[in-house]
Design a protein around this motif. Structure first.
Motif, mmCIF file in Angstrom:
data_model
loop_
_atom_site.group_PDB
_atom_site.id
_atom_site.type_symbol
_atom_site.label_atom_id
_atom_site.label_comp_id
_atom_site.label_asym_id
_atom_site.label_seq_id
_atom_site.Cartn_x
_atom_site.Cartn_y
_atom_site.Cartn_z
ATOM 1 N N ASP A 201 0.809 -1.219 0.000
ATOM 2 C CA ASP A 201 0.000 0.000 0.000
ATOM 3 C C ASP A 201 0.842 1.269 0.000
ATOM 4 O OD1 ASP A 201 0.879 -0.004 2.636
ATOM 5 O OD2 ASP A 201 -1.091 0.425 3.494
ATOM 6 N N GLY A 202 2.165 1.129 0.111
ATOM 7 C CA GLY A 202 3.019 2.295 -0.073
ATOM 8 C C GLY A 202 2.915 2.867 -1.465
ATOM 9 N N SER B 273 -2.991 7.237 -7.556
ATOM 10 C CA SER B 273 -4.309 6.786 -7.995
ATOM 11 C C SER B 273 -4.143 5.723 -9.078
ATOM 12 C CB SER B 273 -5.107 7.967 -8.549
ATOM 13 O OG SER B 273 -4.452 8.489 -9.706
ATOM 14 N N ASP B 274 -5.214 5.027 -9.384
ATOM 15 C CA ASP B 274 -5.135 3.985 -10.418
ATOM 16 C C ASP B 274 -4.655 4.520 -11.772
ATOM 17 O OD1 ASP B 274 -5.903 2.212 -8.500
ATOM 18 O OD2 ASP B 274 -7.789 1.624 -9.449
ATOM 19 N N PRO B 275 -5.117 5.693 -12.232
ATOM 20 C CA PRO B 275 -4.594 6.201 -13.516
ATOM 21 C C PRO B 275 -3.083 6.450 -13.479
ATOM 22 C CG PRO B 275 -6.654 7.290 -12.982
ATOM 23 C CD PRO B 275 -6.271 6.507 -11.768
ATOM 24 N N LEU B 276 -2.563 6.918 -12.346
ATOM 25 C CA LEU B 276 -1.120 7.156 -12.244
ATOM 26 C C LEU B 276 -0.344 5.842 -12.177
ATOM 27 C CD1 LEU B 276 -0.970 10.196 -9.771
ATOM 28 C CD2 LEU B 276 -0.630 10.193 -12.255
ATOM 29 N N GLU C 85 7.830 10.714 -5.406
ATOM 30 C CA GLU C 85 7.566 12.109 -5.775
ATOM 31 C C GLU C 85 6.253 12.615 -5.183
ATOM 32 O OE1 GLU C 85 7.777 12.133 -10.013
ATOM 33 O OE2 GLU C 85 9.974 12.007 -10.065
ATOM 34 N N LYS C 86 5.337 11.709 -4.882
ATOM 35 C CA LYS C 86 4.064 12.082 -4.256
ATOM 36 C C LYS C 86 4.159 12.092 -2.725
ATOM 37 C CE LYS C 86 1.177 12.657 -7.752
ATOM 38 N NZ LYS C 86 0.395 13.897 -7.934
ATOM 39 N N GLY C 87 5.332 11.786 -2.190
ATOM 40 C CA GLY C 87 5.507 11.840 -0.732
ATOM 41 C C GLY C 87 6.296 10.683 -0.158
ATOM 42 N N GLY C 88 6.138 9.494 -0.728
ATOM 43 C CA GLY C 88 6.883 8.329 -0.273
ATOM 44 C C GLY C 88 6.784 8.104 1.219
ATOM 45 N N ARG C 89 5.574 8.184 1.761
ATOM 46 C CA ARG C 89 5.396 8.138 3.213
ATOM 47 C C ARG C 89 5.505 6.739 3.811
ATOM 48 N NH1 ARG C 89 -0.083 11.419 2.774
ATOM 49 N NH2 ARG C 89 -0.041 10.227 0.844
#
Length: 243
Positions: free
Chosen positions: A192-193, A199-202, A226-230
């Motif tokens: 889930d990372g 999102s599914d399109p990405l 790039e979206k956060g890598g939390r």
């Protein structure tokens, strides 16, 4: 059914320890992704134990008489017991657990998957990305009951609360189902990372545009960072070759 495949895991940008594990059979017969929880040491150990136990059971009984669904069920039950045993030996890891998703090619090219928790299996067919597994989480159950919309579920504070995981005495139901594939399809196993950040399109975009499995895996990891890598990010990509 000829296949090409690659996998990659990354700690991400926030966590100090990678609690994900994955395994790719060298002959491309089966693939495993697990996402551990329960403190630094606990999560690491739970995912490692589960991955190793499932791998060992499948290899040992590959040529045995059990049909594929039963083989997968037994592998997951063995993994669950292995974690429970480790919890008794190491009380400091008593709360550890892990998700697991497995894709297996054993029956004349007809793959099967097994899942517990919220790691996922996706299939890309043409331009359409479809989630094959169903998350075993509180919010997924709420969406199914129409108590939440999918958009609400994506940001709900309880979205990480699992309804089941490996490492529990009360393990009830392992989701096991056949997977329909055609030449040219791509299959993605992930923790889930990845799905928390993209999102599914990405997710679909690099799967459609990057031919090499390793290149697509690297692109997905980078996009999630790039979206956060939390969280830890693990992906395994399997392509059903055209010929």
């Amino acid at each position: 059914m000829k296949r090409s495949f690659a996998g990659k895991t990354d700690t991400g940008l926030v966590r100090s320890v990678n609690q994900d594990s994955y395994y790719i059979d060298s002959d491309g017969r089966f693939f495993i992704v697990a996402d551990g929880m329960g403190g630094h040491a606990g999560g690491q150990e739970a995912s490692r134990i589960a991955t190793q136990a499932i791998q060992s059971y499948l290899l040992e009984h590959w040529e045995g008489p059990e049909d594929s669904p039963l083989l997968l069920e037994k592998a997951f039950l063995i993994a669950n017991q292995a974690i429970l045993t480790d919890q008794l030996d190491h009380p400091e890891r008593a709360d550890m657990g892990t998700t697991a998703v497995v894709l297996m090619f054993r029956d004349e090219g007809r793959p099967w998957c097994a899942n517990i928790g919220d790691s996922r299996l996706y299939r890309l067919h043409g331009s359409r990305l479809e989630q094959i597994t169903e998350d075993q989480t509180w919010v997924a159950q709420a969406v199914k009951r129409k108590a939440l919309t999918p958009d609400q579920a994506r940001t709900h504070p309880w979205r990480h609360v699992l309804s089941q995981c490996l490492g529990r005495d009360d393990l009830r139901e392992i989701d096991i189902l056949p997977v329909e594939v055609q030449p040219g399809d791509r299959l993605l196993l992930c923790s889930d990372g990845l799905t928390e950040e993209l999102s599914d399109p990405l997710i679909a975009s690099p799967l459609k545009s990057i031919r090499a499995c390793e290149g697509a895996a690297n692109a997905l990891i980078q996009a999630a960072k790039e979206k956060g890598g939390r969280d830890n990010i693990t992906v395994v990509i399997v392509t059903i070759d055209l010929k």
